[in-house]
Design a protein around this motif. Structure first.
Motif, PDB file in Angstrom:
ATOM      1  N   TRP A   1       0.854  -1.176   0.000  1.00 25.15           N
ATOM      2  CA  TRP A   1       0.000   0.000   0.000  1.00 25.15           C
ATOM      3  C   TRP A   1       0.902   1.242   0.000  1.00 25.15           C
ATOM      4  CZ3 TRP A   1      -0.924  -4.503   2.347  1.00 25.15           C
ATOM      5  CH2 TRP A   1      -2.218  -5.049   2.323  1.00 25.15           C
ATOM      6  N   ARG A   2       0.508   2.290  -0.726  1.00 21.94           N
ATOM      7  CA  ARG A   2       1.269   3.544  -0.765  1.00 21.94           C
ATOM      8  C   ARG A   2       0.370   4.688  -0.321  1.00 21.94           C
ATOM      9  NH1 ARG A   2       3.242   4.056  -6.784  1.00 21.94           N
ATOM     10  NH2 ARG A   2       1.098   3.327  -7.079  1.00 21.94           N
ATOM     11  N   PHE A   3       0.944   5.596   0.495  1.00 25.58           N
ATOM     12  CA  PHE A   3       0.195   6.760   0.963  1.00 25.58           C
ATOM     13  C   PHE A   3       1.079   7.997   0.822  1.00 25.58           C
ATOM     14  CE2 PHE A   3      -1.481   3.082   3.184  1.00 25.58           C
ATOM     15  CZ  PHE A   3      -2.852   3.236   3.039  1.00 25.58           C
ATOM     16  N   HIS A   4       0.638   8.935  -0.004  1.00 24.54           N
ATOM     17  CA  HIS A   4       1.387  10.180  -0.145  1.00 24.54           C
ATOM     18  C   HIS A   4       1.183  11.082   1.060  1.00 24.54           C
ATOM     19  CE1 HIS A   4       1.306   8.761  -4.345  1.00 24.54           C
ATOM     20  NE2 HIS A   4       2.419   9.450  -4.483  1.00 24.54           N
ATOM     21  N   ASN A   5       0.093  10.885   1.772  1.00 26.20           N
ATOM     22  CA  ASN A   5      -0.192  11.652   2.982  1.00 26.20           C
ATOM     23  C   ASN A   5      -0.852  10.706   3.986  1.00 26.20           C
ATOM     24  OD1 ASN A   5      -0.780  13.501   4.952  1.00 26.20           O
ATOM     25  ND2 ASN A   5      -2.338  14.613   3.779  1.00 26.20           N
ATOM     26  N   THR A   6      -0.201  10.462   5.096  1.00 25.55           N
ATOM     27  CA  THR A   6      -0.749   9.525   6.086  1.00 25.55           C
ATOM     28  C   THR A   6      -1.618  10.212   7.134  1.00 25.55           C
ATOM     29  OG1 THR A   6       1.241   9.732   7.467  1.00 25.55           O
ATOM     30  CG2 THR A   6       1.191   7.938   5.840  1.00 25.55           C
TER      31      THR A   6
END
Length: 407
Positions: A245-250
């Protein structure tokens, strides 16, 4: 008074540096004085005064020798078996590394394997060198004779932790050192790896990192491909048991638990059937830790520049990467899971230095207990002992290192 203190400091320094010589010389003088007194006694009888003199001389002699011995131990380290073994490994590694780095490029490729090098479509020269240094380290570890002492599991781990910390301490910041090679191949860092099977968490703002707070069980997993989309030349095939999973803003998900995040977001490039099995395990009692002989689910948290991501669990040179037990963090908020895993705070990432920084979460669903191992120094040395070292590298390593070029 100041002159007396200065004189006292000077005497202490003299004894500290030359204590052994002073002690031996003083003992000899006191012994000769005792012989002289005995020779000048005409009747051969000893009076009370004679005995007192002998006792005084004996005390002075013993005191002088004691001072000499104390000085010796103050100035010379008594090397333990661990220190000696670490120095042997470092010497073998350094000689092997020097010879390998001076070898012609064609010879380097032959030692790694032409078929292996042919699959390196980028950064070939450095990757070949990293692999050869890895073989040098394996050769050095394999050169150590196994100990004959019988140790318990805890005793074996304590010995290996001490030995591992020692070899990491030699030139830890030098390019190509043992510490650098362990970092490249196994992800082992000098400050964040304790080698007992638990992660060292990132400290809170008002505290310092402590080994006593290491709670997540830590494992090594072979560095495998989770997608073929980003670098098909490196990852022509993918492991269907790996998810990311990728998150540019957590920030929007920082308070969600890891379980909520994994079930609430579809992983990138996931195989539908495999993700269905992962979902079943995430929602089944004991499914995360494993039931009926299943291997436990593992998780990895990391942040770095998205442009450098090639579709594997770790960097391209990594052969093993760190994962932690998903069971230990499944019901923790995502931000706390990142912290306990030792990873940097995603919210604190500097967008100016890494404008495309992304937070990654990987989950690995091993199909057997042989596909991962506890991250301890004992297991690391076992892996190194099982590394295949080419015959040509063994021969090259035994030669004298090439002479250093004059400055």
């Amino acid at each position: 008074m100041e002159q007396f203190e200065s004189l006292l400091v000077g005497v202490r320094g003299l004894i500290g540096v030359h204590g052994v010589v002073i002690g031996a010389g003083a003992s000899l003088i006191f012994y000769l004085l005792e012989v002289f007194f005995n020779l000048n006694r005409p009747d051969g009888k000893r009076t009370f005064g004679d005995n007192a003199k002998s006792a005084f001389l004996l005390v002075c002699a013993v005191g002088a020798m004691a001072g000499g011995v104390h000085s010796f131990y103050q100035n010379y380290e008594v090397k333990s078996q661990t220190t000696t073994a670490a120095e042997v490994v470092t010497a073998i590694y350094d000689q092997c590394r020097a010879n390998v780095e001076a070898a012609p490029e064609a010879q380097k490729i032959a030692m790694v394997g032409e078929d292996v090098v042919a699959r390196m479509t980028f950064d070939q020269e450095r990757r070949v060198l990293w692999m050869l240094r890895h073989q040098c380290l394996a050769l050095a570890i394999q050169s150590l004779k196994p100990g004959t002492e019988t140790l318990t599991q805890s005793g074996l781990l304590a010995r290996d932790v001490s030995f591992g910390a020692r070899i990491l301490s030699f030139a830890p910041d030098e390019e190509g050192s043992i510490a650098d090679t362990l970092w490249r191949i196994y992800g082992v860092g000098t400050a964040d790896f304790i080698g007992t099977g638990h992660t060292v968490p990132r400290p809170r703002p008002d505290s310092v990192s402590s080994y006593s707070t290491a709670v997540l069980r830590e494992y090594w997993v072979p560095n495998t491909c989770v997608t073929t989309r980003l670098a098909p030349e490196l990852c022509p095939n993918r492991n269907l048991s790996a998810f990311y999973w990728r998150f540019h803003n957590t920030d929007p998900v920082a308070r969600q638990t890891v379980r909520e995040l994994l079930l609430g977001f579809i992983p990138d490039d996931a195989d539908a059937t495999a993700y269905e099995e992962l979902t079943r395990r995430l929602t089944t009692p004991d499914g995360v830790e494993g039931e009926r002989g299943e291997a436990p689910l593992l998780v990895r948290f990391q942040i770095f520049s998205e442009s450098r991501y090639k579709g594997q669990f770790g960097r391209v040179e990594n052969q093993q990467v760190f994962f932690s037990s998903l069971e230990d963090s499944i019901d923790l908020p995502l931000a706390e899971a990142f912290r306990l895993s030792g990873e940097s705070d995603p919210a604190a990432a500097d967008p100016t230095s890494e404008p495309d920084t992304v937070s990654f979460v990987w989950v690995y669903m091993p199909q057997s207990m042989n596909q991962f191992r506890l991250a301890t120094w004992t297991n690391l040395f076992l892996m190194l002992r099982n590394v295949r070292v080419s015959t040509e590298l063994r021969a090259l390593a035994s030669q004298m290192p090439p002479p250093q070029a004059p400055n």
